[in-house]
Design a protein around this motif. Structure first.
Motif, PDB file in Angstrom:
ATOM      1  N   GLU A 183      61.152 -80.630  21.290  1.00 46.51           N
ATOM      2  CA  GLU A 183      61.579 -78.968  22.112  1.00 46.51           C
ATOM      3  C   GLU A 183      61.173 -77.992  20.839  1.00 46.51           C
ATOM      4  OE1 GLU A 183      65.565 -77.554  24.081  1.00 46.51           O
ATOM      5  OE2 GLU A 183      65.575 -79.100  23.634  1.00 46.51           O
ATOM      6  N   ASN A 184      61.749 -78.463  19.931  1.00 46.22           N
ATOM      7  CA  ASN A 184      61.633 -77.102  18.809  1.00 46.22           C
ATOM      8  C   ASN A 184      60.179 -76.578  18.553  1.00 46.22           C
ATOM      9  OD1 ASN A 184      64.662 -76.754  18.432  1.00 46.22           O
ATOM     10  ND2 ASN A 184      64.339 -78.035  17.294  1.00 46.22           N
ATOM     11  N   ILE A 185      59.595 -77.830  18.449  1.00 43.56           N
ATOM     12  CA  ILE A 185      58.528 -77.663  18.195  1.00 43.56           C
ATOM     13  C   ILE A 185      57.720 -76.276  18.838  1.00 43.56           C
ATOM     14  CG2 ILE A 185      55.588 -78.325  18.179  1.00 43.56           C
ATOM     15  CD1 ILE A 185      57.372 -80.845  16.784  1.00 43.56           C
ATOM     16  N   LYS A 186      58.061 -77.159  20.350  1.00 41.51           N
ATOM     17  CA  LYS A 186      57.351 -76.201  21.992  1.00 41.51           C
ATOM     18  C   LYS A 186      57.694 -74.996  21.961  1.00 41.51           C
ATOM     19  CE  LYS A 186      57.164 -76.805  26.825  1.00 41.51           C
ATOM     20  NZ  LYS A 186      58.036 -78.066  27.585  1.00 41.51           N
ATOM     21  N   ASN A 187      58.990 -74.630  21.132  1.00 39.54           N
ATOM     22  CA  ASN A 187      59.143 -73.144  21.311  1.00 39.54           C
ATOM     23  C   ASN A 187      59.442 -72.788  20.459  1.00 39.54           C
ATOM     24  OD1 ASN A 187      60.422 -73.870  24.080  1.00 39.54           O
ATOM     25  ND2 ASN A 187      62.528 -74.601  22.924  1.00 39.54           N
ATOM     26  N   SER A 188      58.812 -72.703  18.935  1.00 37.78           N
ATOM     27  CA  SER A 188      58.605 -72.412  17.565  1.00 37.78           C
ATOM     28  C   SER A 188      56.884 -71.339  17.967  1.00 37.78           C
ATOM     29  CB  SER A 188      57.992 -73.529  16.720  1.00 37.78           C
ATOM     30  OG  SER A 188      57.478 -73.537  16.968  1.00 37.78           O
TER      31      SER A 188
ATOM     32  N   GLY B 109      56.990 -88.342  25.748  1.00 37.28           N
ATOM     33  CA  GLY B 109      56.132 -86.779  25.784  1.00 37.28           C
ATOM     34  C   GLY B 109      55.608 -86.057  24.904  1.00 37.28           C
ATOM     35  N   GLU B 110      55.483 -86.205  23.350  1.00 32.85           N
ATOM     36  CA  GLU B 110      54.650 -85.565  22.733  1.00 32.85           C
ATOM     37  C   GLU B 110      53.308 -85.764  23.239  1.00 32.85           C
ATOM     38  OE1 GLU B 110      52.567 -86.449  18.369  1.00 32.85           O
ATOM     39  OE2 GLU B 110      55.083 -87.725  19.404  1.00 32.85           O
ATOM     40  N   SER B 111      52.478 -86.644  24.109  1.00 35.50           N
ATOM     41  CA  SER B 111      51.124 -85.745  24.280  1.00 35.50           C
ATOM     42  C   SER B 111      51.334 -83.866  25.098  1.00 35.50           C
ATOM     43  CB  SER B 111      50.920 -86.909  25.380  1.00 35.50           C
ATOM     44  OG  SER B 111      51.635 -87.500  26.681  1.00 35.50           O
ATOM     45  N   GLU B 112      52.591 -84.169  25.971  1.00 39.38           N
ATOM     46  CA  GLU B 112      52.679 -82.924  26.563  1.00 39.38           C
ATOM     47  C   GLU B 112      52.822 -81.551  25.918  1.00 39.38           C
ATOM     48  OE1 GLU B 112      55.928 -83.700  29.332  1.00 39.38           O
ATOM     49  OE2 GLU B 112      54.723 -85.921  30.037  1.00 39.38           O
ATOM     50  N   ILE B 113      52.724 -82.012  24.661  1.00 38.41           N
ATOM     51  CA  ILE B 113      52.971 -80.448  23.954  1.00 38.41           C
ATOM     52  C   ILE B 113      51.972 -80.425  23.145  1.00 38.41           C
ATOM     53  CG2 ILE B 113      54.254 -79.165  22.173  1.00 38.41           C
ATOM     54  CD1 ILE B 113      56.026 -81.050  22.697  1.00 38.41           C
ATOM     55  N   SER B 114      50.501 -79.701  23.413  1.00 35.42           N
ATOM     56  CA  SER B 114      49.306 -78.887  22.362  1.00 35.42           C
ATOM     57  C   SER B 114      49.622 -78.550  21.681  1.00 35.42           C
ATOM     58  CB  SER B 114      49.212 -78.148  24.105  1.00 35.42           C
ATOM     59  OG  SER B 114      49.468 -76.773  23.603  1.00 35.42           O
ATOM     60  N   LYS B 115      50.685 -77.985  20.781  1.00 39.58           N
ATOM     61  CA  LYS B 115      50.186 -77.913  19.798  1.00 39.58           C
ATOM     62  C   LYS B 115      50.292 -79.201  18.538  1.00 39.58           C
ATOM     63  CE  LYS B 115      53.627 -73.614  20.258  1.00 39.58           C
ATOM     64  NZ  LYS B 115      54.861 -72.987  19.835  1.00 39.58           N
ATOM     65  N   ILE B 116      51.355 -79.990  19.320  1.00 46.79           N
ATOM     66  CA  ILE B 116      50.704 -81.311  18.220  1.00 46.79           C
ATOM     67  C   ILE B 116      49.597 -82.353  18.335  1.00 46.79           C
ATOM     68  CG2 ILE B 116      52.397 -83.799  17.320  1.00 46.79           C
ATOM     69  CD1 ILE B 116      54.387 -82.580  19.384  1.00 46.79           C
ATOM     70  N   LYS B 117      49.219 -82.273  16.901  1.00 48.18           N
ATOM     71  CA  LYS B 117      47.151 -83.090  17.751  1.00 48.18           C
ATOM     72  C   LYS B 117      47.563 -84.107  16.503  1.00 48.18           C
ATOM     73  CE  LYS B 117      45.292 -80.238  19.555  1.00 48.18           C
ATOM     74  NZ  LYS B 117      45.430 -80.283  20.539  1.00 48.18           N
ATOM     75  N   ARG B 118      47.879 -85.270  16.240  1.00 50.56           N
ATOM     76  CA  ARG B 118      47.377 -87.000  15.556  1.00 50.56           C
ATOM     77  C   ARG B 118      46.093 -87.094  15.356  1.00 50.56           C
ATOM     78  NH1 ARG B 118      52.415 -89.788  14.872  1.00 50.56           N
ATOM     79  NH2 ARG B 118      53.690 -88.837  15.924  1.00 50.56           N
TER      80      ARG B 118
END
Length: 83
Positions: free
Chosen positions: A26-31, A47-56
Motif C-alpha cells: 500500500e505504501n509503495i502504491k501511494n508513494s 496483490g503485488e502483480s497489481e502494482i505496476s511500480k514493482i518490477k521483479r
C-alpha cells in the motif's frame, strides 16, 4: 517527501530481496517512487502483480554469485573505512 526534499524529478528504488511485509504494498502504491526493482529470490506477495511500480528480475546462479561477491566486497570496504 523524497521528491520535495531532494528536489528529484524521479525516484527509483532497489530491494535485493523484496519482502514487502505489513503495509509495504500500500505504501509503495501511494508513494512518489516511480519504480522499485527487486529480485525473485523471495516469492511475490498476493496483490503485488497489481502494482505496476514493482518490477521483479530473475536472478540466475551466475548473477547470484556475482551479487554475493560484490556485496562482500562492498562490506569489506565499508568496514575498512569505518574504523
Amino acid at each position: 517527501m523524497l521528491k520535495e526534499q531532494a528536489k528529484a524529478k524521479r525516484v527509483y528504488a532497489f530491494a535485493s530481496h523484496g519482502l514487502f511485509s505489513g503495509k509495504a504494498l500500500e505504501n509503495i502504491k501511494n508513494s512518489a517512487i516511480e519504480q522499485i526493482l527487486t529480485t525473485n529470490t523471495i516469492p511475490a506477495k498476493p496483490g503485488e502483480s497489481e502494482i505496476s511500480k514493482i518490477k521483479r528480475i530473475s536472478v540466475g546462479m551466475k548473477q547470484l554469485i556475482f551479487f554475493l561477491k560484490f556485496s562482500s566486497f562492498i562490506g569489506r570496504g565499508y568496514q575498512k573505512n569505518s574504523r
